[in-house]
Design a protein around this motif. Structure first.
Motif, PDB file in Angstrom:
ATOM      1  N   ILE A 102       1.049   4.281  -2.718  1.00 11.91           N
ATOM      2  CA  ILE A 102       0.831   5.675  -2.315  1.00 11.91           C
ATOM      3  C   ILE A 102       2.024   6.533  -2.719  1.00 11.91           C
ATOM      4  O   ILE A 102       1.854   7.654  -3.225  1.00 11.91           O
ATOM      5  CB  ILE A 102       0.548   5.781  -0.799  1.00 11.91           C
ATOM      6  CG1 ILE A 102      -0.805   5.145  -0.472  1.00 11.91           C
ATOM      7  CG2 ILE A 102       0.600   7.236  -0.338  1.00 11.91           C
ATOM      8  CD1 ILE A 102      -1.061   4.983   1.019  1.00 11.91           C
ATOM      9  N   THR A 153       1.897   9.547  -5.332  1.00 11.06           N
ATOM     10  CA  THR A 153       2.351  10.858  -4.870  1.00 11.06           C
ATOM     11  C   THR A 153       3.343  11.449  -5.858  1.00 11.06           C
ATOM     12  O   THR A 153       3.281  12.648  -6.175  1.00 11.06           O
ATOM     13  CB  THR A 153       2.963  10.756  -3.458  1.00 11.06           C
ATOM     14  OG1 THR A 153       1.959  10.284  -2.555  1.00 11.06           O
ATOM     15  CG2 THR A 153       3.487  12.098  -2.974  1.00 11.06           C
ATOM     16  N   SER A 166       0.415  15.019   0.257  1.00  8.70           N
ATOM     17  CA  SER A 166       0.602  13.574   0.408  1.00  8.70           C
ATOM     18  C   SER A 166       2.042  13.257   0.789  1.00  8.70           C
ATOM     19  O   SER A 166       2.294  12.429   1.681  1.00  8.70           O
ATOM     20  CB  SER A 166       0.225  12.856  -0.895  1.00  8.70           C
ATOM     21  OG  SER A 166       0.453  11.469  -0.780  1.00  8.70           O
ATOM     22  N   THR A 203       0.832  -1.206   0.000  1.00  9.37           N
ATOM     23  CA  THR A 203       0.000   0.000   0.000  1.00  9.37           C
ATOM     24  C   THR A 203       0.869   1.260   0.000  1.00  9.37           C
ATOM     25  O   THR A 203       0.604   2.197  -0.758  1.00  9.37           O
ATOM     26  CB  THR A 203      -0.949  -0.002   1.220  1.00  9.37           C
ATOM     27  OG1 THR A 203      -1.765  -1.178   1.164  1.00  9.37           O
ATOM     28  CG2 THR A 203      -1.815   1.244   1.254  1.00  9.37           C
TER      29      THR A 203
END
Length: 176
Positions: A59, A63, A79, A55
């Motif tokens: 991410i 980003t 982020s 995960t």
């Protein structure tokens, strides 16, 4: 007209994108090693480490993409700041629990979680928040080239500092 703020924004954005792309690549390329680092923190059950690493890799990659797309740059910056601050918080929690001999798992040269890694993440968080508030004005191709070159120089300096920091535990123990 190209402003200093615009050049700084492109430089810092490019630098952060490089740092996060390297981190995502490291997690994807050295998945099992990264899962081991996550397990070393002892903050979640071992079985959760793999899905968490997957995960986080996604991410980080999203980003980077957001940072590179002008319409989403501010979202990408927030982020990035959240990632850097969260990683710093996890390191602080591990230190607070007495886990002083774990690798930060940040990619690059191995680094033991320490005040240095916490400070580094604080600086990266501030840089990301700076991008979120700087104007996203367009820069000329020449200005973009200068900003990207500056980001590459910053990345080289960052990698050098990380390599030197990886030797801190040995220096403290008088092994050099």
């Amino acid at each position: 007209m190209v402003t200093l703020a615009s050049l700084a924004s492109v430089t810092i954005t490019s630098f952060l994108a490089i740092i996060l792309a390297r981190a995502a690549w490291h997690k994807a390329d050295s998945f099992l090693e990264t899962v081991g680092f996550a397990q070393g923190y002892g903050l979640v059950p071992d079985g959760w480490a793999g899905p968490i690493v997957r995960t986080l890799t996604a991410i980080e990659a999203l980003t980077v993409l957001a940072l590179l797309l002008p319409w989403f740059r501010s979202l990408g910056a927030v982020s990035a700041a959240t990632l850097f601050a969260s990683y710093g918080g996890l390191m602080a929690m591990a230190l607070w629990q007495g886990r002083r001999q774990i690798d930060c798992g940040c990619g690059g040269a191995p680094q033991i979680v320490s005040a240095f890694t916490l400070s580094r993440n604080a600086v990266l968080t501030v840089l990301a928040l700076t991008v979120a508030v700087l104007p996203a004005d367009r820069v000329s191709p020449g200005g973009a080239a200068v900003a990207i070159a500056a980001a590459l120089v910053l990345s080289a300096i960052y990698a050098t500092i990380e390599k030197l920091a990886s030797h801190l535990p040995h220096i403290r123990q008088g092994e050099f």
